[in-house]
Design an enzyme around this catalytic site. Sequence first.
Site, PDB file in Angstrom:
ATOM      1  N   ARG A 112       0.824  -1.246   0.122  1.00 19.99           N
ATOM      2  CA  ARG A 112       0.000  -0.275   0.176  1.00 19.99           C
ATOM      3  C   ARG A 112       1.008   1.522  -0.008  1.00 19.99           C
ATOM      4  O   ARG A 112       1.814   1.002   0.521  1.00 19.99           O
ATOM      5  CB  ARG A 112      -0.901  -0.027   1.192  1.00 19.99           C
ATOM      6  CG  ARG A 112      -1.783  -0.914   1.639  1.00 19.99           C
ATOM      7  CD  ARG A 112      -2.599  -1.293   2.823  1.00 19.99           C
ATOM      8  NE  ARG A 112      -4.218  -2.235   2.545  1.00 19.99           N
ATOM      9  CZ  ARG A 112      -4.303  -4.058   2.706  1.00 19.99           C
ATOM     10  NH1 ARG A 112      -2.901  -4.212   2.872  1.00 19.99           N
ATOM     11  NH2 ARG A 112      -4.701  -4.462   2.774  1.00 19.99           N
ATOM     12  N   HIS A 137      -0.982  -2.355  -4.621  1.00 23.66           N
ATOM     13  CA  HIS A 137      -0.196  -3.001  -5.388  1.00 23.66           C
ATOM     14  C   HIS A 137       0.245  -2.377  -6.804  1.00 23.66           C
ATOM     15  O   HIS A 137      -0.169  -2.999  -7.605  1.00 23.66           O
ATOM     16  CB  HIS A 137      -0.728  -5.019  -5.520  1.00 23.66           C
ATOM     17  CG  HIS A 137      -0.673  -5.590  -4.197  1.00 23.66           C
ATOM     18  ND1 HIS A 137       0.667  -5.277  -3.178  1.00 23.66           N
ATOM     19  CD2 HIS A 137      -1.537  -6.120  -3.975  1.00 23.66           C
ATOM     20  CE1 HIS A 137       0.303  -6.227  -2.476  1.00 23.66           C
ATOM     21  NE2 HIS A 137      -1.167  -6.485  -2.538  1.00 23.66           N
ATOM     22  N   HIS A 209       3.173 -13.028  -4.714  1.00 24.93           N
ATOM     23  CA  HIS A 209       2.000 -13.169  -3.385  1.00 24.93           C
ATOM     24  C   HIS A 209       1.277 -14.256  -3.762  1.00 24.93           C
ATOM     25  O   HIS A 209       0.376 -14.268  -4.073  1.00 24.93           O
ATOM     26  CB  HIS A 209       1.311 -12.250  -4.072  1.00 24.93           C
ATOM     27  CG  HIS A 209       0.622 -11.178  -3.490  1.00 24.93           C
ATOM     28  ND1 HIS A 209      -0.415 -12.329  -2.573  1.00 24.93           N
ATOM     29  CD2 HIS A 209       0.318 -10.279  -2.871  1.00 24.93           C
ATOM     30  CE1 HIS A 209      -1.012 -11.139  -1.780  1.00 24.93           C
ATOM     31  NE2 HIS A 209      -1.028 -10.312  -2.052  1.00 24.93           N
ATOM     32  N   ASP A 281      -2.759  -8.793   8.608  1.00 25.92           N
ATOM     33  CA  ASP A 281      -2.344  -8.542   6.854  1.00 25.92           C
ATOM     34  C   ASP A 281      -1.338  -7.443   7.456  1.00 25.92           C
ATOM     35  O   ASP A 281      -1.594  -5.752   7.175  1.00 25.92           O
ATOM     36  CB  ASP A 281      -3.576  -7.802   6.911  1.00 25.92           C
ATOM     37  CG  ASP A 281      -3.393  -7.425   5.098  1.00 25.92           C
ATOM     38  OD1 ASP A 281      -2.079  -7.926   4.310  1.00 25.92           O
ATOM     39  OD2 ASP A 281      -4.261  -6.744   4.480  1.00 25.92           O
ATOM     40  N   GLU A 350       5.059 -12.252   2.052  1.00 22.29           N
ATOM     41  CA  GLU A 350       5.266 -11.867   0.960  1.00 22.29           C
ATOM     42  C   GLU A 350       6.447 -10.935   1.164  1.00 22.29           C
ATOM     43  O   GLU A 350       6.140  -9.310   1.792  1.00 22.29           O
ATOM     44  CB  GLU A 350       4.415 -10.751   1.443  1.00 22.29           C
ATOM     45  CG  GLU A 350       3.004 -11.200   0.348  1.00 22.29           C
ATOM     46  CD  GLU A 350       1.158 -10.372   0.261  1.00 22.29           C
ATOM     47  OE1 GLU A 350       1.626  -9.359   0.019  1.00 22.29           O
ATOM     48  OE2 GLU A 350       0.888 -10.644   1.673  1.00 22.29           O
TER      49      GLU A 350
END
Length: 386
Positions: A112, A137, A209, A281, A350
């Site tokens: 982000r 992304h 990803h 996340d 990731e």
Amino acid sequence: MRTTTTAIILATAGLSALASANQTVKLSTETHELKPENFQKVVDGKPVSLYALRNHKGMVVKITNYGAKIEQILVPDRQGVFADVALGFDNIDAVMAGQPSMGAFVGRYANRIGNAKFTLAGQDYQLAANNGTNSLHGGAKGSRFQVFNARQLSDDSVEMWYVFRDGEENYPGTLPVRVVYALNDQNELSIDWTATAVDKTTVANFTGHTFFNLAGDPTTLNSDYRITVNADKYLPIDKNLAPTGDLADVAGTPMDFRKAKAFGQDIGQDFEQLKLANGYDHHYVIKRNKEGALEFAASALDPKSGRYLEVWTTEPGIQIFSGNNLSADPKLDAGKGGKLFAFRGAFCMEPSHFPDSPNKAHFPSTTLKPGDWYSGKIVYKFSVKP
């Protein structure tokens, strides 16, 4: 690793060809065959195909050049039975209609950028707000939606490349990137990339990803997987899921994975950060011995199958995602063989630079000036535990 050099050798030596590409292995009954003809399509005037990597131990990886997306990874369990541990789709139409980040090589800027804007070299840049108020992304049509040029280097490696144009998704500068997927006989899948800023100062941040389900069945949950993250600190997020800029200690919080624990052990705790993201996340700051070296970042163990994944990287951080966006939606989550991806039926690890670095001067820089090169690497190491 970011360097300011005027020349770099982009070519890598091809890996040795396999003696036998048709090695017989025991496949789980859950495994669904991917057919190359189902991935042949012309998208934006470019041909799309499916590429296969194989090693001498029977491991198979299949990748499409649409978004440079990993669609399948076949690895054995402790009984030697191979299953597909990567979520993906049966055909290119399903790939294009399904979860947009699944399996992708993500750029020009992974993760982000807060408020979908940043200032660079005195100029303001407004990006597409495709994730609430954030740009996610690479924007509305980042690399996950682009057709990469591709060529098979050997039975166990494939090269893909794409050129981000100056002004594409409103990012400045021409930025060619080359990525090589390679598989070795230690059941290690590597992703190597190299990019260079050609004509303007720009920003760049890449990641892989892949969504992993180590049981080989995306209808099963990841809550029992034993997760380890090599990090003392993580980046807290705001209500829009962008980092606040703080670096917080994991000690004494549900964010602590320094010692292996079940993914689901603390995910339901009354903890603001978990509530904001509806699970994990979050970006973790990898404990490093040397900047830019290939070092251990995280791991996951499925205690039932014994499948064990280690993630190694050159990057300074790693996003740990508990699959909170999966919901068995027939439009987005209809995977191989028609199986629907369960909520938290997979996880992502990731490695990348930190999210929102262009707006956070104290984060590791993602800025490239003309002539600068950015190279990085992710290695997924698969094995089994007793």
